[in-house]
Each structure stands twice: as C-alpha cells, then as structure tokens.
Design a protein around this motif. Structure first.
Motif, PDB file in Angstrom:
ATOM      1  N   ARG A   1     -86.845  -1.234   2.029  1.00 52.67           N
ATOM      2  CA  ARG A   1     -88.154  -0.746   2.470  1.00 52.67           C
ATOM      3  C   ARG A   1     -88.250   0.771   2.347  1.00 52.67           C
ATOM      4  O   ARG A   1     -89.267   1.315   1.952  1.00 52.67           O
ATOM      5  N   LEU A   2     -87.151   1.484   2.702  1.00 56.43           N
ATOM      6  CA  LEU A   2     -87.177   2.943   2.655  1.00 56.43           C
ATOM      7  C   LEU A   2     -86.915   3.467   1.248  1.00 56.43           C
ATOM      8  O   LEU A   2     -87.125   4.641   0.978  1.00 56.43           O
ATOM      9  N   GLY A   3     -86.408   2.576   0.369  1.00 59.06           N
ATOM     10  CA  GLY A   3     -86.061   3.023  -0.972  1.00 59.06           C
ATOM     11  C   GLY A   3     -84.792   3.860  -1.002  1.00 59.06           C
ATOM     12  O   GLY A   3     -84.593   4.684  -1.888  1.00 59.06           O
ATOM     13  N   TRP A   4     -83.922   3.679  -0.021  1.00 61.39           N
ATOM     14  CA  TRP A   4     -82.670   4.430   0.042  1.00 61.39           C
ATOM     15  C   TRP A   4     -81.526   3.577  -0.479  1.00 61.39           C
ATOM     16  O   TRP A   4     -81.583   2.349  -0.425  1.00 61.39           O
ATOM     17  N   PRO A   5     -80.466   4.210  -0.971  1.00 60.57           N
ATOM     18  CA  PRO A   5     -79.277   3.426  -1.331  1.00 60.57           C
ATOM     19  C   PRO A   5     -78.614   2.855  -0.078  1.00 60.57           C
ATOM     20  O   PRO A   5     -78.789   3.403   1.015  1.00 60.57           O
ATOM     21  N   LEU A   6     -77.869   1.773  -0.279  1.00 63.47           N
ATOM     22  CA  LEU A   6     -77.177   1.142   0.842  1.00 63.47           C
ATOM     23  C   LEU A   6     -75.698   1.040   0.520  1.00 63.47           C
ATOM     24  O   LEU A   6     -75.315   0.610  -0.571  1.00 63.47           O
ATOM     25  N   VAL A   7     -74.881   1.435   1.447  1.00 68.23           N
ATOM     26  CA  VAL A   7     -73.430   1.274   1.312  1.00 68.23           C
ATOM     27  C   VAL A   7     -72.995   0.253   2.350  1.00 68.23           C
ATOM     28  O   VAL A   7     -73.339   0.381   3.525  1.00 68.23           O
ATOM     29  N   VAL A   8     -72.265  -0.772   1.928  1.00 73.83           N
ATOM     30  CA  VAL A   8     -71.798  -1.755   2.905  1.00 73.83           C
ATOM     31  C   VAL A   8     -70.319  -1.525   3.185  1.00 73.83           C
ATOM     32  O   VAL A   8     -69.594  -0.954   2.374  1.00 73.83           O
ATOM     33  N   GLY A   9     -69.885  -1.977   4.342  1.00 74.75           N
ATOM     34  CA  GLY A   9     -68.466  -1.922   4.691  1.00 74.75           C
ATOM     35  C   GLY A   9     -67.927  -0.512   4.788  1.00 74.75           C
ATOM     36  O   GLY A   9     -66.808  -0.234   4.365  1.00 74.75           O
ATOM     37  N   LEU A  10     -68.713   0.391   5.372  1.00 75.98           N
ATOM     38  CA  LEU A  10     -68.257   1.772   5.498  1.00 75.98           C
ATOM     39  C   LEU A  10     -67.065   1.836   6.456  1.00 75.98           C
ATOM     40  O   LEU A  10     -67.122   1.326   7.568  1.00 75.98           O
ATOM     41  N   ALA A  11     -65.979   2.473   6.005  1.00 73.90           N
ATOM     42  CA  ALA A  11     -64.801   2.576   6.858  1.00 73.90           C
ATOM     43  C   ALA A  11     -64.638   3.995   7.384  1.00 73.90           C
ATOM     44  O   ALA A  11     -64.167   4.197   8.497  1.00 73.90           O
ATOM     45  N   GLU A  12     -65.026   4.979   6.562  1.00 74.31           N
ATOM     46  CA  GLU A  12     -64.728   6.363   6.913  1.00 74.31           C
ATOM     47  C   GLU A  12     -65.632   7.269   6.097  1.00 74.31           C
ATOM     48  O   GLU A  12     -65.886   6.972   4.923  1.00 74.31           O
TER      49      GLU A  12
END
Ligand SMILES: Cc1cc2nc3c(=O)[nH]c(=O)nc-3n(C[C@H](O)[C@H](O)[C@H](O)COP(=O)(O)OP(=O)(O)OC[C@H]3O[C@@H](n4cnc5c(N)ncnc54)[C@H](O)[C@@H]3O)c2cc1C
Ligand SMILES: Nc1ncnc2c1ncn2[C@@H]1O[C@H](COP(=O)(O)O)[C@@H](O)[C@H]1O
Lengths: 410, 258
Positions: free
Chosen positions: B116-127
């Motif tokens: 919806r925001l048109g932003w990239p998404l990172v999954v599983g962020l650890a650090e």
C-alpha cells in the motif's frame, strides 16, 4: 528383473552325477516337454507354474504352453514398476505451484504441496510447477507435475523476491491459474506467497493443513485455533497438507512464458551470505554436520577439519562417553535428532540408535575402515579408508579450494 | 543509536501458546526491542485496537512513555487505519512482527502495508548493522541459523521474527506510568469474519507410514528393510587423496561449502 542367478548346488551336483536316480530329470529341466521312455510326451507342470513376471510387476502363469518359464534360473523381481502415465492434453485449468526447491530438489514439503495440487486439478486440470533457478531434481514426473515452467535465467538466481514476484505475475497473466499453491515455509515460499497475495490483492489462506469439501483449515494465531473458510484462490500450505503423489506418473511437459518477464531494478540489494560460526548453530538446525565416532583417533585433526569445512560438529555416543566431545553434541536416539542436508560420518559404525538420529538427513557420507558396517548401508557415498588420512586430505583440498576461490575473486 | 531516525513499531496483542492468557506478543516485543536499540526513546509504537487492553502495558514496560492506539473493535481491519496513520507521518522505518498471536495471524499485514505504501519489505530481520546515507545494511535470518546481508534504501517495512534479539523484560513501574494514547480512526470491517470461523485447533492427524506393496513379500521387505539399504556408492581401495576428492565433489555439488 534382476540378473542375480540363484544357484541350486544340489541340482548341479545331481546333474553332474550320472548315477544319481534323479539325474535324468535334471537333464530335462528347462525344456518343459520331452518324449518319455515309452514314447509318451512328458510335460513338466512345475515349469508352467513357475510363471513369469508380467508388465504390472505381478507373477503371471500362462498354461497355454506358449510361454516357457525360466525355471533353470530363478530370479527375484526387484525392478522399478512403471506407474501409469497421466496425460492432460488440453488442460481445462491450471493449478500453479511454486515449490521451494531447497538445495535444488523438491523437499518433502514441496511434494505434499504437489499432492494437494494434484487433488485440486483432478483429471481435467494440469498442475503447473514454476521452478526458479537451477535445479537438480529428476523426479518431477513422479511428484505429479503435468507442466513445468523453468525460470533459470541469471536474474532469478539467488535472493531476488521482487524479480520472482514479477515472474509469478507473468504466470498469472498467461495461465490464469484456478489456484496458486505455495509452501508456507521459511525457505522462501512463505515470503514469496505473501508477496504474491499482496500484489494480486488476493486474501490467502495461510498455514493450511487440510483441504476438504471446498473448505480449508489453517492454523490461526499462536496455533491454538483453526481458521476454517471456503477455499480461496491462493493457498499457503503447511507441510503434510496432503499425501504426495505416488500412484501415477506425469508428463512434466516443459512450457515457456511467451513475451518474457519485465525486469525490475531491485530495491533490496543482496550482499551475500554472512559467515556464521558453525559451532553456534544449534545442531538440530545445522545444514552440514561433520560427526565423529570411535574411529576418530586424532580429535585435534577432527576439529581442524570441521573448521576448514565450515561444518557443525556432531558425535556418536561412544565419542561422547570417551570425553572427546560434549554431551550436547551427541547425535542419535538419546542425543539430538538432526536434519542436516549433508551428514559426514567419520568412524561411526552406524548403530541403530545412531541411525535413528540421522533419519531426516538428505545425503550421508561415511568414512570408515569396515566396508560391511551399517553406516555404509545408509550412506550415499562411502569411502573406505583411515579417518585421519582422509580428513587430512580433505582439509588440504578445501584449503586449496578456498585460496583458489579468493584469488579468483581478487 | 540513530537519533535522527524516525522509527515506528507495530504491535499486536499476544496470547500465551499454552494458557491463552493475553500478553505482549513475542515477535512484536522483539520488534520494539530492535526499535529501542536503533532510536532509543524516540521510537514510536502503534497498535490498532482497544485502548483499554491491559496487555499493551507489557510494551510500555519496556521503557516507552506512550503507545498510540488507533481505536477500533477487534473485528475491524487494522490495515486501513495503520496505513492511514503512516501516510501522514514522517516515519522512515516500520518494524513489525511476522505473525500475530491472536486473530487470523496470517502474517499478511507487513506485506499489505508495504504494498500500500509502495515501500520495499524485508522479512526475517535479525539485526540492523548500520544506517547511513539513507541506506540500511541489514542481516536477514534464514533457516538453519544462516544469515544474509542486505542493503535497502529508506523508507522500508521490515518484519522481525524469532531470530532477532530477545526483548528486554517488561518492568512494572514504567508499564503503569506509560500512557495509552487513543486516536479516533474510521473503522473498516474485516470481510473475512463473515465467511470464516475460528475454532479451537484440532490435533493434526499423524501421517502413517504407508507401504505401497502389492505382494506379501514386498510388504515383508518394506517392514524389515533398513533405511535406504545399500544404494550408495562405495569407494574401496583408493588412496586418501582420491577418497577426499570424491567427498569434496559431493560437498561442492550440494553447495554446503561456503
Ligand atoms: C539405550 C541406548 C541408547 C543409545 N543412544 C545412542 C545415541 O543417541 N547416539 C549414538 O551415537 N549412540 C547411541 N547408543 C550407542 C550405540 O549403540 C553405539 O554403541 C554407538 O553409536 C557406537 O558408536 P561408534 O560408531 O562411534 O563406535 P563403534 O561402534 O566402535 O564404531 C567405530 C567405527 O569406526 C571404524 N573405524 C575404526 N578405526 C577407524 C579409522 N582409523 N578410520 C576410519 N574408521 C575407523 C570402525 O570400523 C567402526 O565402524 C545407544 C545405545 C543404547 C544401548
Ligand atoms: N491490530 C494491530 N495493530 C498494530 N499492529 C498489528 C496489528 N495486527 C497485526 N499487527 C502487526 O502485524 C504483524 C503481523 O500480523 P498479522 O498479519 O495479523 O499476522 C504483527 O506481528 C504486528 O506487528
């Protein structure tokens, strides 16, 4: 059919001994019918009853006399039975599946998913598998894949979820699948499936573990509840959501995406894997385990080998009992059950308690002095030889490879 | 710490997996922890739901002064409210959990929000390793304890899972003192609840080991056979170098040498 010849030493001995009362009968073996001493044609009924192995892998007896059994050589049927081929010439619709392909092969989760896809496709639909990157799988036919779309161009290699999403959108436009099925796993399927859902505006059913009568059940929340709902277009299914295909063969006919796929500028830049200290990875999760047993004489060498290979260390119970390794490293029934993709067992005899712990491992490599031990029977590759010499040679190989690699990169 | 960074963490209500008692959600608390490490007290925390929910105080107890609550009933869709709030803000990084512990828990919210925001998404962020020049360098958690380094331009959405650092304890005093700040928003109902039903989880049937054998002899063989008996390649009488060579080749093929 196997070529193993079953010998009957007694029969052979009788055949050599002309004075034996049964000598004559032995001579006529294998002929089926012969003229008896009084001119009457004799038949051997046992020969017909021995039968032959038919196309379906079942024993058949033909009493018409046309077929001559192979009684002289009793052999055991061990061959692969050809399963019936299921052909979908003009699919009425597609069920699209994007398997994880961990390590380039269909995982058991992928196979369950393809089994579910097969159920949804019935006889009119076709299961379309969308496979990214290079693969090492040779069993798509047996897993229930009717159509195979390989996307192995350079832009699909590595971690490129946004590019893969574009490809799936192109598949959506070209094949308009009735259902999309992806594994709800951490190995990529869960992420790609949710990206696809968000991009297509489809509300997916997640963590689905059962599909029945047009309804699907998936775990909700923290796993204390099930969400039961009509089957949506996009399913993210858990492992063991359905039985894998096992009764039929399928074509896995290659298809292509005409018109190609748009390229995007990746917004997420992949800087590559990060070296993780293998000793800190929990053994149950480790991908590559070097395990030592009673046949390891030089433990310092063993530790150096684990470091050079970048493997997580494991051990048999004897190695632990002898204080060469900590208790937490024991693999087996009373230790840890491991799931490594590659398990390298050095000097481990393969006691059943140990083999239980490595039941889920993909590839097992054994190094042992004894070619007859049980570990060799389990292993995909076994090297017979002294553990110390082989570990030493392995360290040298890997070190040379690493140095060569860094020189190339520089 | 990045004092100039505007970070927002999305939190939902958690439930204890065994007792079902409401609490702070495990993954969302890790997202708040990550946010606190990056932005300190400037971290903003948002929840869409009931502002009188006591379980939210579990997050306040981590050292937050306030928690913004977009007021809506439990049957409402959280996405429009959250997206509406973010559209008018200067937030550069949104941290979420990967899966809610109550309700549907489909893990779709971060994906839909990013879309919806048109932003990239990172999954599983650890650090988060560093943030400079509007670019973040991150470590992503992979299965089997592996990590991957990514670089993403701000703004983006990141979901945090159980690989991220453990959340700090929730202290009683700050949890009492912190404010739950209600905001009025337009309520959009979630259409799913019309057609789906939540039931207590049924135990999943255990998969039986089905032996597909047509004859008694085959069944006997399957029942008594050792796992994968004798199909492997056995190299005997080679020198150590050649043996090591064969093992090395297999390791390379399987891609386990990094
Ligand atoms: C109740 C119970 C639970 C158990 N649970 C476990 C468990 O969880 N895990 C476990 O591992 N065991 C377990 N065991 C023990 C198990 O039965 C075996 O005793 C043990 O696994 C054997 O370990 P090993 O293979 O290292 O030793 P050994 O059986 O002594 O085998 C050593 C092997 O090394 C080879 N070898 C010797 N020298 C060399 C050399 N120089 N180079 C190469 N190879 C060499 C030999 O040929 C032999 O095959 C359990 C036993 C019981 C009774
Ligand atoms: N009502 C809510 N308010 C704020 N954040 C939420 C809400 N519901 C879910 N989230 C966030 O979205 C993540 C995934 O939720 P879900 O998509 O419901 O599984 C959760 O871990 C939270 O971080």
């Amino acid at each position: 059919m196997s070529d193993i010849v079953r010998r009957d030493p007694r029969a052979e001995w009788i055949a050599r001994n002309r004075l034996h009362p049964l000598h004559a009968a032995q001579q006529s073996r294998g002929q089926g019918r012969w003229p008896g001493p009084d001119g009457i044609v004799r038949k051997n009924p046992h020969l017909a009853a021995a039968g032959f192995i038919g196309a379906a892998g079942l024993k058949r007896i033909d009493r018409s006399g046309v077929q001559q059994g192979s009684a002289g050589r009793r052999s055991v049927d061990r061959g692969e039975v050809q399963l019936p081929l299921h052909i979908v010439e003009q699919p009425a619709f597609y069920i699209a599946v994007a398997p994880d392909m961990v390590g380039g092969r269909l995982s058991s989760h992928d196979r369950d998913l393809l089994g579910l896809a097969r159920q949804l496709a019935g006889s009119a639909g076709a299961v379309l598998a969308v496979v990214f990157g290079e693969h090492k799988e040779s069993g798509f036919e047996g897993a229930g894949v009717d159509r195979l779309l390989l996307l192995d161009a350079a832009e699909y290699q590595g971690y490129v979820p946004e590019q893969r999403l574009l490809a799936l959108r192109a598949v959506e436009a070209r094949f308009a699948p009735r259902h999309w099925l992806l594994p709800d796993s951490r190995s990529g399927g869960g992420e790609l499936g949710r990206r696809l859902a968000a991009s297509l505006g489809e509300r997916p059913a997640t963590r689905v573990w059962q599909v029945k009568d047009g309804q699907c059940s998936g775990r909700a929340g923290a796993g204390r509840e099930d969400l039961v709902r009509p089957l949506p277009r996009l399913l993210l299914a858990a492992a063991e959501c359905a039985e894998p295909v096992g009764e039929t063969r399928h074509e896995a006919r290659p298809v292509v995406l005409e018109g190609g796929v748009a390229r995007n500028l990746p917004r997420i830049e992949n800087l590559g894997p990060v070296a993780v200290d293998p000793a800190r990875i929990p053994m149950a999760e480790a991908e590559f385990i070097l395990s030592g047993g009673n046949g390891v004489s030089d433990w310092a060498l063993f530790h150096r080998a684990a470091e050079a290979l970048g493997a997580t260390e494991g051990a048999s119970r004897v190695a632990v009992d002898n204080d060469h390794m900590p208790r937490s490293r024991q693999v087996g029934a009373t230790g840890t059950w491991v799931t490594a993709r590659v398990y390298l067992a050095v000097g481990i005899s393969g006691a059943i308690q140990h083999l239980q712990g490595i039941g889920a491992c993909d590839k097992v490599v054994a190094v042992n002095l004894d070619a007859g031990c049980d570990m060799i029977k389990r292993a995909d590759l076994s090297v017979i030889g002294d553990s110390a010499a082989i570990l030493q040679a392995l360290i040298e190989k890997v070190t040379a490879y690493r140095q060569g690699g860094s020189r190339d990169a520089a | 710490m990045q004092p100039e960074l505007n970070i927002l963490a999305l939190v939902s209500i958690g439930a204890h997996p065994a007792s079902g008692r409401l609490r702070r959600a495990e993954q969302d608390a890790r997202a708040v922890e990550l946010g606190l490490l990056l932005a300190g007290p400037r971290l903003r925390v948002l929840h869409a739901g009931d502002p009188h929910q006591e379980a939210l105080r579990g997050y306040l107890g981590m050292g937050l002064d306030e928690l913004v609550v977009l007021e809506q009933p439990a049957t409402a869709d959280a996405l429009p409210a959250v997206a509406g709030y973010l559209a008018g803000s200067d937030v550069q990084l949104v941290l979420t959990g990967s899966q809610a512990e109550t309700g549907e828990g489909s893990g779709m919210l971060p994906f839909l929000l990013a879309e919806r925001l048109g932003w990239p998404l990172v999954v599983g962020l650890a650090e988060v390793e560093s943030i400079d020049d509007g670019c973040a360098q991150l470590l992503q958690a992979l299965p089997r304890g592996q990590r991957r380094r990514l670089r993403v331009r701000l703004p983006f959405v990141a979901s945090v899972d159980s690989a991220a650092a453990v959340a700090r304890q929730s202290a009683f005093g700050p949890a009492r003192r912190g404010r739950l700040e209600p905001h009025e928003v337009e309520v959009v109902d979630d259409p799913l609840l019309g057609e789906a039903s939540l039931q207590p989880a049924r135990p999943r049937p255990k998969r039986l080991k089905v032996i597909k054998a047509k004859t008694a002899a085959e069944r006997m063989k399957a029942a008594t056979a050792k796992a994968g008996g004798g199909s492997g390649q056995v190299l005997e009488g080679l020198c150590a170098e050649r043996g090591a060579e064969a093992i090395f080749k297999l390791l390379l093929e399987e891609g386990v040498l990094r």
